[in-house]
Motif scaffolding. Structure first.
Motif, PDB file in Angstrom:
ATOM      1  N   TYR A  36      11.049  -9.047  -0.875  1.00  0.00           N
ATOM      2  CA  TYR A  36      10.822  -7.636  -0.559  1.00  0.00           C
ATOM      3  C   TYR A  36       9.945  -7.528   0.681  1.00  0.00           C
ATOM      4  CZ  TYR A  36       9.447  -2.786  -1.244  1.00  0.00           C
ATOM      5  OH  TYR A  36       9.227  -1.444  -1.079  1.00  0.00           O
ATOM      6  N   GLY A  38       9.424  -4.182   2.107  1.00  0.00           N
ATOM      7  CA  GLY A  38       9.288  -2.744   2.325  1.00  0.00           C
ATOM      8  C   GLY A  38       7.847  -2.271   2.309  1.00  0.00           C
ATOM      9  N   GLY A  39       7.685  -0.976   2.453  1.00  0.00           N
ATOM     10  CA  GLY A  39       6.363  -0.369   2.481  1.00  0.00           C
ATOM     11  C   GLY A  39       5.933  -0.075   3.899  1.00  0.00           C
ATOM     12  N   HIS A  40       4.964   0.847   4.046  1.00  0.00           N
ATOM     13  CA  HIS A  40       4.608   1.287   5.397  1.00  0.00           C
ATOM     14  C   HIS A  40       3.586   0.379   6.045  1.00  0.00           C
ATOM     15  CE1 HIS A  40       1.439   2.936   2.897  1.00  0.00           C
ATOM     16  NE2 HIS A  40       0.708   3.073   3.967  1.00  0.00           N
ATOM     17  N   ASN A  41       2.861  -0.421   5.295  1.00  0.00           N
ATOM     18  CA  ASN A  41       1.753  -1.193   5.882  1.00  0.00           C
ATOM     19  C   ASN A  41       2.214  -2.592   6.249  1.00  0.00           C
ATOM     20  OD1 ASN A  41      -0.864  -1.408   6.773  1.00  0.00           O
ATOM     21  ND2 ASN A  41      -1.599  -2.200   4.819  1.00  0.00           N
ATOM     22  N   ARG A  42       3.292  -2.686   7.018  1.00  0.00           N
ATOM     23  CA  ARG A  42       3.906  -3.965   7.351  1.00  0.00           C
ATOM     24  C   ARG A  42       3.739  -4.303   8.824  1.00  0.00           C
ATOM     25  NH1 ARG A  42       5.345  -7.806   3.637  1.00  0.00           N
ATOM     26  NH2 ARG A  42       6.191  -6.800   1.796  1.00  0.00           N
ATOM     27  N   GLU A  43       3.605  -5.595   9.104  1.00  0.00           N
ATOM     28  CA  GLU A  43       3.492  -6.035  10.488  1.00  0.00           C
ATOM     29  C   GLU A  43       4.636  -6.974  10.851  1.00  0.00           C
ATOM     30  OE1 GLU A  43      -0.394  -7.234  11.661  1.00  0.00           O
ATOM     31  OE2 GLU A  43      -1.340  -5.860  10.260  1.00  0.00           O
ATOM     32  N   VAL A  44       5.710  -6.896  10.096  1.00  0.00           N
ATOM     33  CA  VAL A  44       6.891  -7.682  10.423  1.00  0.00           C
ATOM     34  C   VAL A  44       8.086  -6.729  10.430  1.00  0.00           C
ATOM     35  CG1 VAL A  44       7.456  -8.304   8.048  1.00  0.00           C
ATOM     36  CG2 VAL A  44       8.138  -9.802   9.915  1.00  0.00           C
ATOM     37  N   GLN A  45       9.093  -7.078  11.213  1.00  0.00           N
ATOM     38  CA  GLN A  45      10.170  -6.146  11.512  1.00  0.00           C
ATOM     39  C   GLN A  45      11.467  -6.936  11.507  1.00  0.00           C
ATOM     40  OE1 GLN A  45      10.168  -2.868  12.448  1.00  0.00           O
ATOM     41  NE2 GLN A  45      12.266  -2.856  13.099  1.00  0.00           N
TER      42      GLN A  45
ATOM     43  N   VAL B 149       6.412  -2.342  14.731  1.00  0.00           N
ATOM     44  CA  VAL B 149       6.368  -2.863  13.355  1.00  0.00           C
ATOM     45  C   VAL B 149       6.151  -1.685  12.409  1.00  0.00           C
ATOM     46  CG1 VAL B 149       5.552  -5.188  13.891  1.00  0.00           C
ATOM     47  CG2 VAL B 149       3.903  -3.349  13.622  1.00  0.00           C
ATOM     48  N   PRO B 150       6.600  -1.803  11.137  1.00  0.00           N
ATOM     49  CA  PRO B 150       6.530  -0.674  10.208  1.00  0.00           C
ATOM     50  C   PRO B 150       5.149  -0.035  10.065  1.00  0.00           C
ATOM     51  CG  PRO B 150       7.920  -2.372   9.294  1.00  0.00           C
ATOM     52  CD  PRO B 150       7.325  -2.948  10.563  1.00  0.00           C
ATOM     53  N   LYS B 151       4.109  -0.848  10.180  1.00  0.00           N
ATOM     54  CA  LYS B 151       2.752  -0.312  10.058  1.00  0.00           C
ATOM     55  C   LYS B 151       2.531   0.847  11.033  1.00  0.00           C
ATOM     56  CE  LYS B 151      -1.995  -1.945  10.528  1.00  0.00           C
ATOM     57  NZ  LYS B 151      -2.810  -3.104  10.902  1.00  0.00           N
ATOM     58  N   TYR B 153       5.014   2.919  12.312  1.00  0.00           N
ATOM     59  CA  TYR B 153       5.938   4.049  12.323  1.00  0.00           C
ATOM     60  C   TYR B 153       6.344   4.560  10.938  1.00  0.00           C
ATOM     61  CZ  TYR B 153       9.617   0.426  11.926  1.00  0.00           C
ATOM     62  OH  TYR B 153      10.384  -0.625  11.525  1.00  0.00           O
ATOM     63  N   LYS B 154       6.039   3.827   9.880  1.00  0.00           N
ATOM     64  CA  LYS B 154       6.371   4.325   8.551  1.00  0.00           C
ATOM     65  C   LYS B 154       5.159   5.013   7.926  1.00  0.00           C
ATOM     66  CE  LYS B 154      10.059   1.079   7.281  1.00  0.00           C
ATOM     67  NZ  LYS B 154      10.460   0.011   6.353  1.00  0.00           N
ATOM     68  N   GLY B 155       5.408   5.942   7.015  1.00  0.00           N
ATOM     69  CA  GLY B 155       4.331   6.658   6.368  1.00  0.00           C
ATOM     70  C   GLY B 155       4.411   6.574   4.858  1.00  0.00           C
ATOM     71  N   CYS B 156       3.602   7.375   4.205  1.00  0.00           N
ATOM     72  CA  CYS B 156       3.563   7.384   2.739  1.00  0.00           C
ATOM     73  C   CYS B 156       3.486   8.844   2.279  1.00  0.00           C
ATOM     74  CB  CYS B 156       2.342   6.592   2.265  1.00  0.00           C
ATOM     75  SG  CYS B 156       2.139   6.580   0.489  1.00  0.00           S
ATOM     76  N   GLU B 185       6.669   4.888  -0.585  1.00  0.00           N
ATOM     77  CA  GLU B 185       6.076   4.091   0.503  1.00  0.00           C
ATOM     78  C   GLU B 185       7.152   3.688   1.505  1.00  0.00           C
ATOM     79  OE1 GLU B 185       2.309   1.674  -0.601  1.00  0.00           O
ATOM     80  OE2 GLU B 185       3.997   0.945  -1.764  1.00  0.00           O
ATOM     81  N   GLY B 186       6.694   3.393   2.727  1.00  0.00           N
ATOM     82  CA  GLY B 186       7.643   2.994   3.774  1.00  0.00           C
ATOM     83  C   GLY B 186       8.547   4.151   4.155  1.00  0.00           C
ATOM     84  N   ASP B 217      11.090   2.710   0.926  1.00  0.00           N
ATOM     85  CA  ASP B 217      11.334   1.312   0.567  1.00  0.00           C
ATOM     86  C   ASP B 217      11.104   1.068  -0.917  1.00  0.00           C
ATOM     87  OD1 ASP B 217      11.906   0.727   3.187  1.00  0.00           O
ATOM     88  OD2 ASP B 217       9.835   0.228   3.665  1.00  0.00           O
ATOM     89  N   GLY B 218      11.879   0.161  -1.460  1.00  0.00           N
ATOM     90  CA  GLY B 218      11.678  -0.275  -2.840  1.00  0.00           C
ATOM     91  C   GLY B 218      11.950   0.848  -3.821  1.00  0.00           C
ATOM     92  N   ALA B 219      11.012   1.062  -4.726  1.00  0.00           N
ATOM     93  CA  ALA B 219      11.132   2.120  -5.728  1.00  0.00           C
ATOM     94  C   ALA B 219       9.801   2.860  -5.788  1.00  0.00           C
ATOM     95  CB  ALA B 219      11.474   1.528  -7.092  1.00  0.00           C
TER      96      ALA B 219
END
Lengths: 252, 254
Positions: A36, A38-45, B149-151, B153-156, B185-186, B217-219
């Motif tokens: 997995y 996913g999630g917003h706090n990621r530093e990989v793409q 990277v997602p950090k 541009y993605k939010g919660c 999330e994501g 993302d995810g559930a």
């Protein structure tokens, strides 16, 4: 000298190791077992396709005496890229009772790649490929070159294909951070002239046309595992994303 | 949260939801009648949701983020949650006898929020900014390679489904007011509601609601996670989620 010392001094292997090391230094990876990411706090793409660039160096004798900007047209209209393939040939050694083993005996590059170009009015793409094929005169079957100049220098080209991230630096220039992979194809010559696709016409349908052109190349392409390639290709591209605003703002 | 606690949390949420067999007022058996004044239960009522939003600061900037978050929270008038489906494999026997076995669970990973647009178009501009991850004139990202990277541009987004009540002190929302809660999330908006908001026809004059569908993302976590309940209650308190504050505006002319 040990085998490891020998391997360490092979340029392509050292380059591949360096790339592998760079690719695996990020702490942020898909989670083990669940994979997995996913999630917003990621530093990989994830790697994203579709942001390629192509630079051509066309054969001197066929093109550079012309004022027609053929290299720019090929660069500006190239919409897709299908790379070459590599495969390993295996030698099978059978034992008693159908027990068998396989050993790699050679590596084959198919020495072909395909680019697809959007055609525009006045048919610049078809004309470029036709001009390239004019190495042979189809009316009398032979080349118009004299025997002294009918050499690859006069009719083969070089193509550099960049696979990029959807990014650039703040000034709009491509930097080494933006490059995912590069292929430098040498001894390039188009196999097909897309006459059948470009000139095909049916009054019942009106479409824009994309022309696929398959090219042969020589040897194997240089990629980023050769350490000097990155600086070479950065010099070669010399183009800027922000130039798009020059056209966009002409009416403002 | 491990596998065991995930299930046990769901079982606990179920138990709390059902209540005990003796002291909960339910529709009468057989007749399913629920009328009369001497009742201590109440049908679930929709439409009292609240949202908490955390936007990616790299795209919005800290100053802009706080304003954008307030506008999203204040104008969100509708919520359509994700869907959750079970996939089955069918095994056929002789004579068309069939049986089905669950093989996996699929979340569609989309939810939709509807926002009322106001003058100077704050909602449209928020989603334009979010979509500015890509520069539409250049075709590539406005970020550099290391920023992409997602950090960044993605939010919660957390959506609380509430009763029409505020049981906390000074009309703050408390745990008792919460029917359910989802933490997505994501989050990234799939559409910029340009076509809805900027459409104009002189024959009709309307106020506009823009529906925005988000990928996540995810559930999502839900009310079965006790930490999320507390997170939402505290979050609403931190942002001044106080129904009484409406009087501050109403009272300005007094």
């Amino acid at each position: 000298m040990s085998i490891l010392d020998i391997l360490n001094n092979l340029p392509s292997l050292v380059g591949n190791w360096a790339r592998l090391e760079n690719a695996t230094t990020s702490d942020d990876k898909p989670t083990e077992l669940t994979r997995y990411v996913g999630g917003h706090n990621r530093e990989v793409q994830p790697y994203i396709t579709g942001y390629h660039q192509v630079i051509f160096f066309l054969p001197y004798m066929l093109f550079t005496t012309s004022t027609f900007p053929a290299e720019d047209w090929l660069h500006c209209t190239c919409e897709s890229f299908t790379p070459h393939t590599y495969s390993i040939n295996m030698g099978d050694v059978p034992g008693v009772g159908q027990v068998s083993t396989s050993y790699p005996i050679s590596r084959t590059t198919n020495r072909e790649f395909t680019l697809s170009f959007r055609e525009y009015t006045k048919m610049p793409i078809l004309t470029i490929i036709k001009a390239w094929h004019s190495l042979f005169n189809p009316l009398f079957g032979a080349s118009f070159y004299g025997k002294g100049i009918a050499v690859p220098f006069a009719y083969k080209g070089t193509a550099i294909v960049y696979l990029l991230k959807p990014t650039c630096d703040k000034d709009g220039e491509i930097t080494d951070d933006d490059i995912e992979e590069v292929y430098v194809y040498q001894g390039v010559y188009p196999i097909t002239c897309p006459e059948d696709v470009a000139a095909q016409s049916d009054q019942a349908t009106n479409e824009s046309v994309v022309l696929p052109v398959t090219f042969k190349f020589d040897g194997a392409p240089a990629d980023l595992s050769i350490l000097a390639v990155k600086s070479l290709v950065l010099l070669a591209i010399n183009k800027n994303y922000k130039d798009t605003y020059k056209k966009l703002l002409t009416n403002v | 949260m491990g596998i065991e606690s995930f299930l046990s949390n769901q079982q606990l949420a179920l138990k709390n939801s059902l209540g005990s067999s003796t002291d909960v007022d339910r529709p009468t058996l057989m007749s399913r009648y629920m009328g009369g004044h001497n009742r201590t239960n109440q049908p679930y009522i929709t439409g009292y949701h609240q949202i908490l939003v955390s936007l990616p600061t790299a795209l919005f900037g800290s100053a802009e983020e706080s304003g954008a978050v307030s506008w999203l929270r204040s104008t969100c008038e509708g919520f359509t949650p994700h869907s959750s489906n079970m996939n089955f494999v069918d095994i056929n026997g002789v004579g068309q006898l069939g049986s089905s076995f669950p093989t996996s669970r699929v979340i569609n990973r989309e939810f939709t929020l509807t926002f009322r647009e106001y003058r100077q178009l704050p909602i449209l501009n928020i989603f334009r900014t979010w979509h500015c991850l890509f520069d539409t004139h250049m075709g590539i990202s406005s970020f550099t390679a290391s920023e992409f990277v997602p950090k960044n541009y993605k939010g919660c987004i957390v959506v609380g489904i509430l009763k029409p009540t505020a049981s906390g002190s000074n009309t703050l929302i408390s745990e008792d007011d919460l029917e359910d809660v989802y933490m997505y999330e994501g989050v990234f908006p799939t559409i910029c509601p340009e076509d809805t908001i900027a459409a104009a026809d002189q024959a009709t004059n309307d106020s506009i609601q823009a529906s925005v569908t988000f990928k996540f993302d995810g559930a999502p976590f839900d009310k079965s996670n006790p930490d999320l309940v507390q997170y939402f209650i505290k979050g609403m308190s931190d942002v001044g989620g106080n129904y009484n504050s409406v009087y501050e505006i109403l009272g300005t002319s007094l």
